[in-house]
Write a protein that holds these residues in place. Structure first.
Motif, PDB file in Angstrom:
ATOM      1  N   ASP A   1       0.825  -1.207   0.000  1.00  0.00           N
ATOM      2  CA  ASP A   1       0.000   0.000   0.000  1.00  0.00           C
ATOM      3  C   ASP A   1       0.852   1.247   0.000  1.00  0.00           C
ATOM      4  OD1 ASP A   1      -2.584  -0.760  -0.279  1.00  0.00           O
ATOM      5  OD2 ASP A   1      -2.901  -1.146   1.857  1.00  0.00           O
ATOM      6  N   SER A   2       0.854   1.950  -1.109  1.00  0.00           N
ATOM      7  CA  SER A   2       1.639   3.179  -1.163  1.00  0.00           C
ATOM      8  C   SER A   2       0.770   4.371  -1.529  1.00  0.00           C
ATOM      9  CB  SER A   2       2.765   3.037  -2.183  1.00  0.00           C
ATOM     10  OG  SER A   2       2.225   2.992  -3.489  1.00  0.00           O
ATOM     11  N   LEU A   3      -0.540   4.150  -1.668  1.00  0.00           N
ATOM     12  CA  LEU A   3      -1.428   5.285  -1.907  1.00  0.00           C
ATOM     13  C   LEU A   3      -1.516   6.108  -0.632  1.00  0.00           C
ATOM     14  CD1 LEU A   3      -4.428   3.694  -3.837  1.00  0.00           C
ATOM     15  CD2 LEU A   3      -2.486   4.952  -4.775  1.00  0.00           C
ATOM     16  N   PHE A   4      -1.628   7.432  -0.800  1.00  0.00           N
ATOM     17  CA  PHE A   4      -1.777   8.276   0.380  1.00  0.00           C
ATOM     18  C   PHE A   4      -3.192   8.102   0.930  1.00  0.00           C
ATOM     19  CE2 PHE A   4       1.270  10.802  -2.296  1.00  0.00           C
ATOM     20  CZ  PHE A   4       2.396  10.475  -1.550  1.00  0.00           C
ATOM     21  N   PRO A   5      -3.321   7.664   2.186  1.00  0.00           N
ATOM     22  CA  PRO A   5      -4.670   7.416   2.722  1.00  0.00           C
ATOM     23  C   PRO A   5      -5.491   8.702   2.835  1.00  0.00           C
ATOM     24  CG  PRO A   5      -2.947   6.701   4.288  1.00  0.00           C
ATOM     25  CD  PRO A   5      -2.259   7.356   3.129  1.00  0.00           C
ATOM     26  N   TRP A   6      -4.784   9.859   2.860  1.00  0.00           N
ATOM     27  CA  TRP A   6      -5.493  11.129   3.070  1.00  0.00           C
ATOM     28  C   TRP A   6      -5.937  11.768   1.754  1.00  0.00           C
ATOM     29  CZ3 TRP A   6      -0.607  10.021   4.933  1.00  0.00           C
ATOM     30  CH2 TRP A   6       0.467  10.482   4.157  1.00  0.00           C
ATOM     31  N   MET A   7      -5.661  11.100   0.623  1.00  0.00           N
ATOM     32  CA  MET A   7      -6.085  11.657  -0.658  1.00  0.00           C
ATOM     33  C   MET A   7      -7.113  10.738  -1.297  1.00  0.00           C
ATOM     34  SD  MET A   7      -2.641  12.969  -2.504  1.00  0.00           S
ATOM     35  CE  MET A   7      -1.427  13.956  -1.632  1.00  0.00           C
TER      36      MET A   7
ATOM     37  N   ARG B   1     -13.556   8.420  -3.754  1.00  0.00           N
ATOM     38  CA  ARG B   1     -13.358   7.535  -2.598  1.00  0.00           C
ATOM     39  C   ARG B   1     -11.951   7.694  -2.031  1.00  0.00           C
ATOM     40  NH1 ARG B   1     -16.389   2.380  -2.802  1.00  0.00           N
ATOM     41  NH2 ARG B   1     -18.433   2.930  -3.620  1.00  0.00           N
ATOM     42  N   PHE B   2     -11.826   7.337  -0.764  1.00  0.00           N
ATOM     43  CA  PHE B   2     -10.490   7.251  -0.166  1.00  0.00           C
ATOM     44  C   PHE B   2      -9.991   5.808  -0.297  1.00  0.00           C
ATOM     45  CE2 PHE B   2     -12.098  11.035   2.045  1.00  0.00           C
ATOM     46  CZ  PHE B   2     -11.039  11.886   1.789  1.00  0.00           C
TER      47      PHE B   2
ATOM     48  N   SER C   1      -9.008   3.723   1.764  1.00  0.00           N
ATOM     49  CA  SER C   1      -9.535   2.792   2.765  1.00  0.00           C
ATOM     50  C   SER C   1     -10.903   2.255   2.362  1.00  0.00           C
ATOM     51  CB  SER C   1      -9.638   3.485   4.123  1.00  0.00           C
ATOM     52  OG  SER C   1     -10.522   4.575   4.052  1.00  0.00           O
ATOM     53  N   GLN C   2     -11.540   2.899   1.375  1.00  0.00           N
ATOM     54  CA  GLN C   2     -12.860   2.449   0.941  1.00  0.00           C
ATOM     55  C   GLN C   2     -12.791   1.567  -0.303  1.00  0.00           C
ATOM     56  OE1 GLN C   2     -14.084   6.553   0.488  1.00  0.00           O
ATOM     57  NE2 GLN C   2     -15.458   6.387   2.220  1.00  0.00           N
TER      58      GLN C   2
ATOM     59  N   ARG D   1      -1.498   6.050 -11.126  1.00  0.00           N
ATOM     60  CA  ARG D   1      -0.671   7.157 -10.655  1.00  0.00           C
ATOM     61  C   ARG D   1       0.650   7.219 -11.430  1.00  0.00           C
ATOM     62  NH1 ARG D   1       0.726   7.335  -4.360  1.00  0.00           N
ATOM     63  NH2 ARG D   1       1.908   5.459  -4.869  1.00  0.00           N
TER      64      ARG D   1
END
Lengths: 258, 278
Positions: free
Chosen positions: B99-105, B144-145, B147-148, B161
């Motif tokens: 997991d390297s996606l930014f959770p806040w974006m 969506r984030f 986490s979803q 990306r």
């Protein structure tokens, strides 16, 4: 799902029932003389006093005085803590330089510094603001440093691979990544601020909720003392509700699973 | 001493006709005081547009090699030459393991990250991100984030990306290793589909022989500890490839078997070394 929410409803009902039952027992015990009403005045008389203090403006004035000091102190202590914490989280040398100072001064009980603060800042508003600021500074600083320093390294790798500048790394990774930890720090700071404002107003103020409680002890109006405690408890509750809401708005990626 | 060059110059005329996008010569990497050698004297030439796969047992230094290509690690010895065909585009973008996606974006902001970091105008960012998210079927999840999303969807977003950033070279570090078989199969097809349209140079790391043969033009098998080239294998299957049909061919099975034989020795040696260390 319906089952679960009805359970939750039942839990909430029980949670409300307990204090009401206890208040009822207290009221009955005070009226029948089972407990000493001088120390434990009946809830009804506290409520009565609450109304009276609102009516004569005493409660409002004291509350405003405390809230003003609390707000100023949170700003004066919290804003520098936030910026210093972010800088320390990013820069290893800065962290190495300042960490020992923080570790050495953090364990000193803030209430023990009160005489020194009074000596330096006098009996005016400033000393109370400084006390709250001291209380807010440490938890926000420590949580911010931790939040930034503990950001998963893979996010920084992504930033570097996509050639983000230092400022971009800060804005898009360090700050949002540390936000949950920063919010936890602000909540701790708020609790600390309430404790310290009460203490410093008891010792060195002529208004404020802390002063109101202390004065009530000196003139033995126990009802007023209870009103003061109730107000502080309510403040703590309201602040935590507000901060939870702020957290939901600032950190929308937490806890709203699809 | 380390000689590292990242040339922007035109490819020099050499004996090899195809222009080399990446040339590694005697690349070594050792870490710190322990002197642990992760990569030991690797020579690779990767022509422009090739899908190059590195396969090896875990801990063979393949990730280190990729991180050096990404500029996230320095070289201890040797040279690395990257020939740019279009200096206005970024040199490389990496799809990370796990997991390297930014959770806040949101999905959209994650996919737009590379473009925004290099200051592409917002209208162009929108256009490009929409194109790529639609191409991989995630446009309706743009708000969506992470986490979803499911694990497979998250990995698709990190592929977008990298692609949306439009680099000359794509670096992929075991991007599918955390996914289940079915998701993997679907993503192999999707990756091939969008890569075949873009013709970017790819360096892909995996420990899965099936994945290597399915995707690659050329496969380097690496030895473990220290990491060296053990074998270089050309994959003869034409493109575009259909993953399912490909796996049905006898030639596919033969190639997988062949690589497995090379690899088995290495895995056993790596295990023996690990036992010996205890």
């Amino acid at each position: 799902m319906a089952r679960r929410s009805s359970f939750r409803g039942a839990d909430r009902f029980i949670g409300l029932l307990t204090p009401l039952v206890l208040l009822g027992i207290w009221e009955a015990a005070a009226r029948t003389g089972l407990i000493d009403a001088r120390f434990f005045p009946a809830p009804s008389s506290i409520v009565h006093q609450f109304g009276a203090l609102i009516a004569n403006g005493e409660l409002g004035d004291n509350l405003m005085a405390s809230l003003r000091r609390l707000a100023l102190g949170m700003l004066v202590g919290g804003v520098p803590a936030l910026f210093l914490g972010l800088a320390m989280g990013i820069s290893r040398p800065l962290r190495a330089a300042i960490d020992p100072l923080i570790s050495a001064t953090y364990p000193i009980p803030k209430s023990a510094i009160l005489p020194l603060v009074l000596l330096i800042f006098g009996l005016g508003e400033m000393s109370k603001v400084v006390m709250v600021a001291l209380g807010a500074f440490y938890p926000i600083l420590i949580n911010t440093v931790m939040g930034v320093a503990n950001i998963d390294k893979i996010y920084l790798d992504v930033g570097h691979n996509f050639r983000a500048s230092r400022w971009q790394v800060f804005r898009t990774i360090a700050l949002p990544g540390a936000l949950p930890s920063i919010m936890a720090g602000i909540k701790l700071a708020m609790g600390m601020g309430l404790i310290l404002i009460a203490i410093s107003e008891m010792v060195a103020a002529s208004d404020g909720i802390g002063y109101m409680i202390w004065n009530a002890w000196q003139v033995l109006t126990v009802d007023t003392m209870y009103v003061g405690l109730l107000v502080i408890a309510l403040l703590g509750f309201i602040f935590s509700v507000i901060l939870d809401e702020v957290e939901r708005l600032l950190i929308p990626w937490k806890g709203n699973k699809a | 001493m380390a000689v590292v060059s990242r040339l922007n110059a035109q490819p020099k005329p050499t004996a090899v006709p195809a222009p080399m996008q990446i040339s590694l010569r005697g690349v070594r990497k050792y870490f710190g005081a322990s002197g642990f050698v992760a990569v030991d004297g690797v020579d690779i030439d990767i022509p422009q547009g090739q899908f190059f796969v590195i396969v090896g047992p875990s801990g063979c230094g393949k990730t280190t090699l990729l991180r050096m290509l990404a500029g996230l690690e320095g070289l201890s010895e040797g040279t690395m030459t990257i020939n740019r065909t279009d200096p206005s585009r970024p040199e490389n973008s990496m799809v990370f393991q796990g997991d390297s996606l930014f959770p806040w974006m949101t999905v959209f902001d994650n996919a737009a990250y590379g473009l925004r970091m290099r200051g592409v105008p917002e209208t162009d960012v929108r256009e490009s991100v929409q194109l790529w998210l639609e191409r991989i079927g995630l446009w309706r999840f743009r708000d969506r984030f992470p986490s979803q999303l499911s694990g497979g969807m998250r990995q698709r977003v990190s592929i977008v990306r990298a692609f949306a950033n439009d680099p000359e070279i794509l670096l992929m570090d075991e991007p599918f290793s955390a996914l289940d078989e079915q998701n993997k199969m679907v993503l192999h097809e999707e990756l091939l589909r969008i890569w075949e349209a873009s013709k970017k140079t790819v360096v892909f790391i995996t420990h899965s022989v099936d994945e290597a043969v399915t995707l690659g033009d050329r496969i380097m098998v690496m030895t473990a500890n220290p990491g060296r080239e053990k074998a270089m294998i050309d994959v003869p299957f034409p493109r575009p490839r259909n993953v399912l049909e490909l796996r049905h061919q006898p030639a596919y099975g033969d190639l997988v078997f062949n690589i497995w034989e090379q690899l088995r020795e290495e895995v056993q040696r790596a295990r023996a070394n690990a036992e010996g260390d205890k």
